[in-house]
Write a protein that holds these residues in place. Structure first.
Motif, mmCIF file in Angstrom:
data_model
loop_
_atom_site.group_PDB
_atom_site.id
_atom_site.type_symbol
_atom_site.label_atom_id
_atom_site.label_comp_id
_atom_site.label_asym_id
_atom_site.label_seq_id
_atom_site.Cartn_x
_atom_site.Cartn_y
_atom_site.Cartn_z
ATOM 1 N N ALA A 1 2.154 2.892 -9.992
ATOM 2 C CA ALA A 1 1.050 2.520 -9.121
ATOM 3 C C ALA A 1 0.389 1.228 -9.586
ATOM 4 C CB ALA A 1 0.029 3.653 -9.054
ATOM 5 N N TRP B 1 -6.390 6.124 -1.716
ATOM 6 C CA TRP B 1 -5.755 6.400 -3.000
ATOM 7 C C TRP B 1 -6.566 7.410 -3.814
ATOM 8 C CZ3 TRP B 1 -5.170 0.438 -3.941
ATOM 9 C CH2 TRP B 1 -4.137 -0.030 -3.115
ATOM 10 N N SER C 1 -5.161 11.065 -5.038
ATOM 11 C CA SER C 1 -5.166 11.445 -6.459
ATOM 12 C C SER C 1 -5.961 12.711 -6.681
ATOM 13 C CB SER C 1 -5.741 10.306 -7.300
ATOM 14 O OG SER C 1 -7.083 10.040 -6.925
ATOM 15 N N THR D 1 0.826 -1.208 0.000
ATOM 16 C CA THR D 1 0.000 0.000 0.000
ATOM 17 C C THR D 1 0.857 1.253 0.000
ATOM 18 O OG1 THR D 1 -1.710 -1.199 1.219
ATOM 19 C CG2 THR D 1 -1.848 1.181 1.222
ATOM 20 N N THR E 1 0.682 4.186 -2.790
ATOM 21 C CA THR E 1 0.420 5.568 -2.368
ATOM 22 C C THR E 1 1.538 6.502 -2.805
ATOM 23 O OG1 THR E 1 -0.748 4.706 -0.433
ATOM 24 C CG2 THR E 1 -0.131 7.020 -0.397
ATOM 25 N N VAL F 1 1.144 7.226 -6.486
ATOM 26 C CA VAL F 1 0.017 8.122 -6.752
ATOM 27 C C VAL F 1 0.368 9.549 -6.369
ATOM 28 C CG1 VAL F 1 -2.357 8.640 -6.098
ATOM 29 C CG2 VAL F 1 -1.683 6.283 -6.546
#
Length: 353
Positions: free
Chosen positions: A301, A323, A327, A286, A290, A293
């Motif tokens: 990603a 996420w 973004s 994760t 992250t 992103v």
């Protein structure tokens, strides 16, 4: 309570003050007063003024002098204050107790007295207090002190280099444990998070993280502790919070890729797999997604997400929401807006018409 009731209590009190009743109904005081008419065996006639009515029991020396504290007492004080929640003053008192114990040890060594040695229990309690307070310099100082004591004990035990042999190290009275490493890491991460971005520069905020990373590089070689995701993930997340993505990626990628295996469902505990020791977990993947992103590296990603699913781990709704939020934060104009803002925009457009 004392068995026998109040009669036993009063009998104990009379015995304590030298006034126990005899069988004939007379007391010790009355017998001594009647014996004034005849001399005793020592040729003196006792008088009532010579009778001692003071209690037979005398207070011990600890009632007037401070008792000497042993190592177990110091450990009890440290842990009793460390385990309190949201009590920084008690955590600081635990650290002061730890320092006071060290000063007493030095003084006793100078006076050739039996010193009160600090064991793993004292070091671990002090490290936990430093972790809760965010005192990263104090935590590293204690950790390095434990390392030095461990090296001295190893040199006394054998001349062969056994620093990486975990079985030999664990038999020592003072040695580095996995909990000490975790406490030291959390102290450094918490110190970074408490530093304000406006008052502290980037170099100052990354100092505790760099110090913790330097120690992690030698933990396995010196102490034989296998580093896992719980050691790297907090440090990588702290680097990522500062915008240092390359350092975060380097930490996460130092872990091996996870073997394919079924993910536990419905809150069941994951079965132990020896091949997954020292590998990435769901939080590690994760962090990679992250970080990609945040820099709008959509290819990276997608690759990290594919590696995550290939390892048998799948993101949940919380990860997807995080996420999406990241973004949207990076884009100038959000494509998805709340219904309240859309309603206000529609009302403004209708009003302008």
């Amino acid at each position: 309570t004392i068995g026998g009731g109040t009669a036993t209590i009063f009998a104990m009190a009379r015995s304590m003050w030298g006034q126990t009743t005899q069988e004939g109904g007379t007391t010790n005081q009355q017998q001594q007063q009647s014996s004034n008419l005849a001399p005793n065996n020592y040729g003196t006639n006792p008088t009532p003024n010579n009778i001692d009515f003071s209690p037979k029991w005398r207070p011990p020396s600890l009632r007037t002098n401070v008792p000497t504290m042993n190592s177990q007492g110091y450990a009890s004080i440290i842990w009793r204050n460390v385990r309190k929640r949201n009590k920084p003053s008690l955590w600081q008192y635990a650290l002061r107790t730890y320092d006071r114990m060290g000063k007493r040890d030095e003084e006793q060594q100078k006076n050739a007295a039996a010193p009160v040695r600090r064991s793993n229990s004292h070091h671990q309690g002090a490290l936990l207090a430093a972790a809760k307070l965010g005192s990263w310099e104090k935590a590293i100082e204690i950790f390095e002190l434990v390392e030095r004591e461990q090296e001295k004990l190893l040199q006394k035990k054998t001349t062969q280099p056994l620093a990486g042999n975990r079985k030999t190290v664990r038999k020592l009275p003072v040695h580095v444990t996995d909990d000490m490493v975790v406490s030291m890491l959390y102290a450094c991460v918490r110190a970074m998070r408490r530093m304000s971005s406006t008052e502290s520069s980037l170099e100052e905020r990354r100092r505790p993280l760099d110090a913790a990373r330097k120690i992690l590089e030698t933990v396995t070689v010196k102490h034989g502790i296998i580093l896992e995701s719980r050691h790297y993930n907090p440090l990588a997340a702290a680097y990522q919070k500062l915008g240092l993505r390359q350092e975060a990626i380097a930490l996460v990628r130092s872990l091996k890729d996870r073997r394919i295996g079924p993910e536990p469902e419905d809150g069941n505990q994951e079965q132990f797999n020896v091949y997954n020791v020292g590998t990435k977990d769901k939080a590690s993947y994760t962090l990679l997604v992250t970080g990609a992103v945040l820099e709008e590296d959509w290819t990276g990603a997608v690759d990290s997400l594919r590696n995550m699913t290939d390892a048998g781990l799948y993101p949940n709704q919380r990860h997807l929401n995080a996420w999406t939020e990241v973004s949207e934060r990076k884009t100038k104009h959000r494509n998805t807006r709340s219904w309240k803002k859309k309603r206000d925009e529609v009302w403004i457009e209708r009003g302008l018409r």
